[in-house]
Design a protein around this motif. Structure first.
Motif, PDB file in Angstrom:
ATOM      1  N   ALA A   9      -7.844  10.276 -12.252  1.00  0.00           N
ATOM      2  CA  ALA A   9      -7.837   8.812 -11.771  1.00  0.00           C
ATOM      3  C   ALA A   9      -6.649   8.877 -10.455  1.00  0.00           C
ATOM      4  O   ALA A   9      -6.001   9.907 -10.295  1.00  0.00           O
ATOM      5  CB  ALA A   9      -7.112   7.935 -12.882  1.00  0.00           C
ATOM      6  N   ARG A  10      -6.821   7.739  -9.785  1.00  0.00           N
ATOM      7  CA  ARG A  10      -5.927   7.840  -8.436  1.00  0.00           C
ATOM      8  C   ARG A  10      -4.459   8.310  -8.601  1.00  0.00           C
ATOM      9  O   ARG A  10      -4.317   9.239  -7.658  1.00  0.00           O
ATOM     10  CB  ARG A  10      -5.841   6.358  -8.136  1.00  0.00           C
ATOM     11  CG  ARG A  10      -5.013   6.185  -6.623  1.00  0.00           C
ATOM     12  CD  ARG A  10      -4.825   4.542  -6.603  1.00  0.00           C
ATOM     13  NE  ARG A  10      -4.047   4.353  -5.515  1.00  0.00           N
ATOM     14  CZ  ARG A  10      -2.679   4.425  -5.510  1.00  0.00           C
ATOM     15  NH1 ARG A  10      -1.827   4.723  -6.727  1.00  0.00           N
ATOM     16  NH2 ARG A  10      -1.701   4.125  -4.405  1.00  0.00           N
ATOM     17  N   PRO A  11      -3.665   8.162  -9.488  1.00  0.00           N
ATOM     18  CA  PRO A  11      -2.438   8.829  -9.644  1.00  0.00           C
ATOM     19  C   PRO A  11      -2.361  10.006  -9.632  1.00  0.00           C
ATOM     20  O   PRO A  11      -1.654  10.770  -9.367  1.00  0.00           O
ATOM     21  CB  PRO A  11      -1.797   7.949 -10.798  1.00  0.00           C
ATOM     22  CG  PRO A  11      -2.537   6.826 -11.132  1.00  0.00           C
ATOM     23  CD  PRO A  11      -3.953   7.055 -10.742  1.00  0.00           C
ATOM     24  N   ASN A  12      -3.297  10.724 -10.460  1.00  0.00           N
ATOM     25  CA  ASN A  12      -3.877  12.195 -10.557  1.00  0.00           C
ATOM     26  C   ASN A  12      -4.071  12.629  -9.426  1.00  0.00           C
ATOM     27  O   ASN A  12      -3.303  13.684  -9.067  1.00  0.00           O
ATOM     28  CB  ASN A  12      -4.870  12.392 -11.472  1.00  0.00           C
ATOM     29  CG  ASN A  12      -4.810  12.038 -13.056  1.00  0.00           C
ATOM     30  OD1 ASN A  12      -5.467  12.221 -13.689  1.00  0.00           O
ATOM     31  ND2 ASN A  12      -3.250  11.504 -13.296  1.00  0.00           N
ATOM     32  N   PHE A  13      -4.814  12.296  -8.510  1.00  0.00           N
ATOM     33  CA  PHE A  13      -5.189  12.714  -7.430  1.00  0.00           C
ATOM     34  C   PHE A  13      -3.877  13.008  -6.248  1.00  0.00           C
ATOM     35  O   PHE A  13      -3.776  14.059  -5.781  1.00  0.00           O
ATOM     36  CB  PHE A  13      -6.147  11.944  -6.538  1.00  0.00           C
ATOM     37  CG  PHE A  13      -7.284  11.681  -7.339  1.00  0.00           C
ATOM     38  CD1 PHE A  13      -7.853  12.200  -8.334  1.00  0.00           C
ATOM     39  CD2 PHE A  13      -8.079  10.547  -7.227  1.00  0.00           C
ATOM     40  CE1 PHE A  13      -8.856  12.254  -9.140  1.00  0.00           C
ATOM     41  CE2 PHE A  13      -8.972  10.053  -7.948  1.00  0.00           C
ATOM     42  CZ  PHE A  13      -9.722  10.768  -8.894  1.00  0.00           C
ATOM     43  N   ILE A  14      -3.031  11.835  -6.204  1.00  0.00           N
ATOM     44  CA  ILE A  14      -1.722  12.072  -5.265  1.00  0.00           C
ATOM     45  C   ILE A  14      -0.837  13.171  -6.142  1.00  0.00           C
ATOM     46  O   ILE A  14      -0.237  13.558  -5.098  1.00  0.00           O
ATOM     47  CB  ILE A  14      -1.193  10.543  -5.392  1.00  0.00           C
ATOM     48  CG1 ILE A  14      -1.937   9.697  -5.013  1.00  0.00           C
ATOM     49  CG2 ILE A  14       0.042  10.518  -4.801  1.00  0.00           C
ATOM     50  CD1 ILE A  14      -1.827   8.159  -5.080  1.00  0.00           C
ATOM     51  N   LYS A  15      -0.818  13.292  -7.190  1.00  0.00           N
ATOM     52  CA  LYS A  15       0.208  14.000  -8.039  1.00  0.00           C
ATOM     53  C   LYS A  15      -0.400  15.774  -7.758  1.00  0.00           C
ATOM     54  O   LYS A  15       0.409  16.612  -7.694  1.00  0.00           O
ATOM     55  CB  LYS A  15       0.310  13.958  -9.324  1.00  0.00           C
ATOM     56  CG  LYS A  15       1.031  12.503  -9.694  1.00  0.00           C
ATOM     57  CD  LYS A  15       1.032  11.988 -11.010  1.00  0.00           C
ATOM     58  CE  LYS A  15       1.609  10.700 -11.028  1.00  0.00           C
ATOM     59  NZ  LYS A  15       1.266  10.113 -12.244  1.00  0.00           N
ATOM     60  N   ILE A  16      -1.487  15.790  -7.843  1.00  0.00           N
ATOM     61  CA  ILE A  16      -2.499  17.209  -7.771  1.00  0.00           C
ATOM     62  C   ILE A  16      -2.301  17.483  -6.295  1.00  0.00           C
ATOM     63  O   ILE A  16      -2.456  18.865  -5.913  1.00  0.00           O
ATOM     64  CB  ILE A  16      -3.759  17.462  -8.426  1.00  0.00           C
ATOM     65  CG1 ILE A  16      -4.582  16.727  -7.675  1.00  0.00           C
ATOM     66  CG2 ILE A  16      -3.548  16.978  -9.957  1.00  0.00           C
ATOM     67  CD1 ILE A  16      -6.022  17.168  -8.041  1.00  0.00           C
ATOM     68  N   ALA A  17      -2.295  16.918  -5.322  1.00  0.00           N
ATOM     69  CA  ALA A  17      -2.571  17.256  -3.814  1.00  0.00           C
ATOM     70  C   ALA A  17      -1.643  18.301  -3.363  1.00  0.00           C
ATOM     71  O   ALA A  17      -2.014  19.361  -2.935  1.00  0.00           O
ATOM     72  CB  ALA A  17      -2.591  16.164  -2.833  1.00  0.00           C
ATOM     73  N   PRO A  18      -0.401  17.972  -3.571  1.00  0.00           N
ATOM     74  CA  PRO A  18       0.639  19.042  -3.412  1.00  0.00           C
ATOM     75  C   PRO A  18       0.655  20.381  -4.082  1.00  0.00           C
ATOM     76  O   PRO A  18       0.814  21.586  -3.517  1.00  0.00           O
ATOM     77  CB  PRO A  18       2.021  18.415  -3.307  1.00  0.00           C
ATOM     78  CG  PRO A  18       1.976  17.288  -4.207  1.00  0.00           C
ATOM     79  CD  PRO A  18       0.452  16.604  -4.045  1.00  0.00           C
ATOM     80  N   LEU A  19       0.319  20.394  -5.404  1.00  0.00           N
ATOM     81  CA  LEU A  19       0.215  21.414  -6.330  1.00  0.00           C
ATOM     82  C   LEU A  19      -0.970  22.152  -5.645  1.00  0.00           C
ATOM     83  O   LEU A  19      -0.757  23.318  -5.913  1.00  0.00           O
ATOM     84  CB  LEU A  19       0.172  20.901  -7.615  1.00  0.00           C
ATOM     85  CG  LEU A  19       0.009  21.914  -8.793  1.00  0.00           C
ATOM     86  CD1 LEU A  19       1.391  22.546  -8.827  1.00  0.00           C
ATOM     87  CD2 LEU A  19      -0.297  21.397 -10.001  1.00  0.00           C
ATOM     88  N   VAL A  20      -2.004  21.808  -5.566  1.00  0.00           N
ATOM     89  CA  VAL A  20      -3.215  22.634  -5.110  1.00  0.00           C
ATOM     90  C   VAL A  20      -2.922  23.282  -3.529  1.00  0.00           C
ATOM     91  O   VAL A  20      -3.102  24.181  -3.448  1.00  0.00           O
ATOM     92  CB  VAL A  20      -4.507  21.586  -4.722  1.00  0.00           C
ATOM     93  CG1 VAL A  20      -5.672  22.332  -4.143  1.00  0.00           C
ATOM     94  CG2 VAL A  20      -4.899  21.202  -5.999  1.00  0.00           C
ATOM     95  N   ASP A  21      -2.197  22.344  -2.812  1.00  0.00           N
ATOM     96  CA  ASP A  21      -1.729  22.827  -1.575  1.00  0.00           C
ATOM     97  C   ASP A  21      -0.844  24.186  -1.733  1.00  0.00           C
ATOM     98  O   ASP A  21      -1.029  25.261  -0.837  1.00  0.00           O
ATOM     99  CB  ASP A  21      -0.996  22.011  -0.753  1.00  0.00           C
ATOM    100  CG  ASP A  21      -1.774  20.922   0.184  1.00  0.00           C
ATOM    101  OD1 ASP A  21      -3.095  21.142   0.108  1.00  0.00           O
ATOM    102  OD2 ASP A  21      -1.205  19.995   0.605  1.00  0.00           O
ATOM    103  N   ALA A  22       0.168  24.013  -2.408  1.00  0.00           N
ATOM    104  CA  ALA A  22       1.138  25.342  -2.765  1.00  0.00           C
ATOM    105  C   ALA A  22       0.355  26.477  -3.203  1.00  0.00           C
ATOM    106  O   ALA A  22       0.538  27.414  -3.205  1.00  0.00           O
ATOM    107  CB  ALA A  22       2.201  24.834  -3.788  1.00  0.00           C
TER     108      ALA A  22
END
Length: 367
Positions: A9-22
């Motif tokens: 869901a929307r909040p998940n996408f915002i939270k995983i984006a930096p984790l995927v980048d890292a």
């Protein structure tokens, strides 16, 4: 070595984006792991799903279960079946879940039953309100989690009070703020800005989506009326959640300063957040963003799982009596809203701190 990252869901996408980048950065520099980005499809609306992937630069999911809407039970069951089928084909070594949506709980249960370790990003937050589906998801997820990544000291305290060993709790900060810091100079005006000739700090931004606030048409109508009547004719921008739209269609409300819009993408919505006079919301995540932006925020709920946004930040928890808008909005109009500060470790570096711990878990096996 395979890591599953779950988003639904929307909040998940915002939270995983930096984790995927890292993760991508560390893998490029020789970290010997791979990851599967799993989109459960819990949010299926274009504005609330794929657009966020595009805006935040998240790569295409490894797999999208395409679950869609449904009751709590049917949606949770469908996610569990889909994730179990994936693990039967190829197991992972670690399942990372974020937040508190149905996808979070469902995938953590399936992973644990397949003897896969679970890491919960945003662990330990509690509202103490068992009428909230999210609170049940949080408690169940944390009851079987192996590694707890927290956003605040209060979340750490909650986990310790529930018997979690301190060496499994990692106070790392808030990945949602990582995303905000990354994109703070790239926010963009939505079309409604020019359409209404909006001016900075001269409009109210409103979001409502919790069942207790929007599922009964009489309640929602009264809330909107009280906000409008006490708004001094200030423009009110209300991006409407799909579930709220269904209720709005059951009654008429006519105020010249109340403007409904479709759900917005991340960059447009946070542009409006940044420049609002005040945000009125029943969302938890938005209170974190307003705290970092220094924007007054009124939370129309009885409880919050993010107390630091009230004790440290710019948020006020005002309850659910619509009559409150007379007095609380006057404080905003009089320019007497409190000044907030930014909670510890909400600095844009949370994903890197998580990666440091994950390397110890997966590579060094020292945790």
């Amino acid at each position: 070595m395979i890591i599953d990252i779950i988003a639904g869901a929307r909040p998940n996408f915002i939270k995983i984006a930096p984790l995927v980048d890292a993760l991508k950065s560390h893998i490029a520099n020789g970290l010997n792991i791979s990851y599967r980005l799993i989109h459960t499809g819990q949010h299926y609306d274009e504005k609330m799903s794929s657009q966020f992937f595009k805006e935040l630069g998240i790569p295409e999911p490894t797999i999208n279960f395409g679950i869609g809407s449904g009751s709590q039970a049917s949606q949770t069951a469908a996610i569990m079946l889909s994730y179990e089928n994936l693990l039967l084909v190829q197991k992972s070594n670690l399942c990372i879940v974020v937040g508190d949506v149905n996808s979070t709980m469902a995938c953590s249960i399936v992973a644990k039953k397949n003897n896969i370790k679970v890491a919960h990003v945003e662990a330990g937050i509690r509202s103490r309100d068992m009428t909230m589906p999210e609170e049940i998801n949080r408690i169940i997820t944390d009851s079987i989690t192996d590694y707890f990544f927290t956003t605040s000291q209060s979340a750490c305290d909650n986990l310790r009070a529930e018997g979690v060993a301190s060496d499994k709790i990692f106070f790392v900060g808030n990945t949602m703020i990582d995303t905000l810091v990354k994109f703070k100079d790239h926010l963009k005006r939505p079309p409604i800005w020019n359409e209404l000739n909006l001016q900075k700090k001269e409009y109210i931004l409103l979001t409502l989506h919790r069942p207790s606030n929007v599922d009964v048409s009489e309640n929602l109508k009264l809330v909107l009326e009280k906000i409008c009547e006490n708004s001094k004719n200030t423009p009110i921008i209300f991006p409407v959640h799909p579930r709220t739209l269904k209720v709005l269609e059951t009654f008429e409300i006519n105020y010249n300063n109340l403007h409904f819009t479709e759900p917005m993408g991340y960059l447009e919505f946070n542009f409006l957040t940044k420049h609002a006079m005040v945000v009125i919301t029943d969302s938890g995540g938005i209170t974190e963003e307003t705290t970092v932006m220094g924007v007054p925020c009124i939370t129309f709920r009885e409880t919050t799982e993010r107390p630091e946004t009230v004790s440290i930040g710019t948020n006020e928890l005002v309850g659910t009596n619509p009559e409150i808008f007379n007095s609380i909005l006057n404080i905003v109009f009089d320019g007497k809203w409190k000044r907030g500060n930014i909670p510890d470790k909400w600095d844009g570096k949370t994903a890197e701190r998580i990666l440091s711990v994950l390397k110890k878990i997966i590579i060094d096996k020292s945790i």
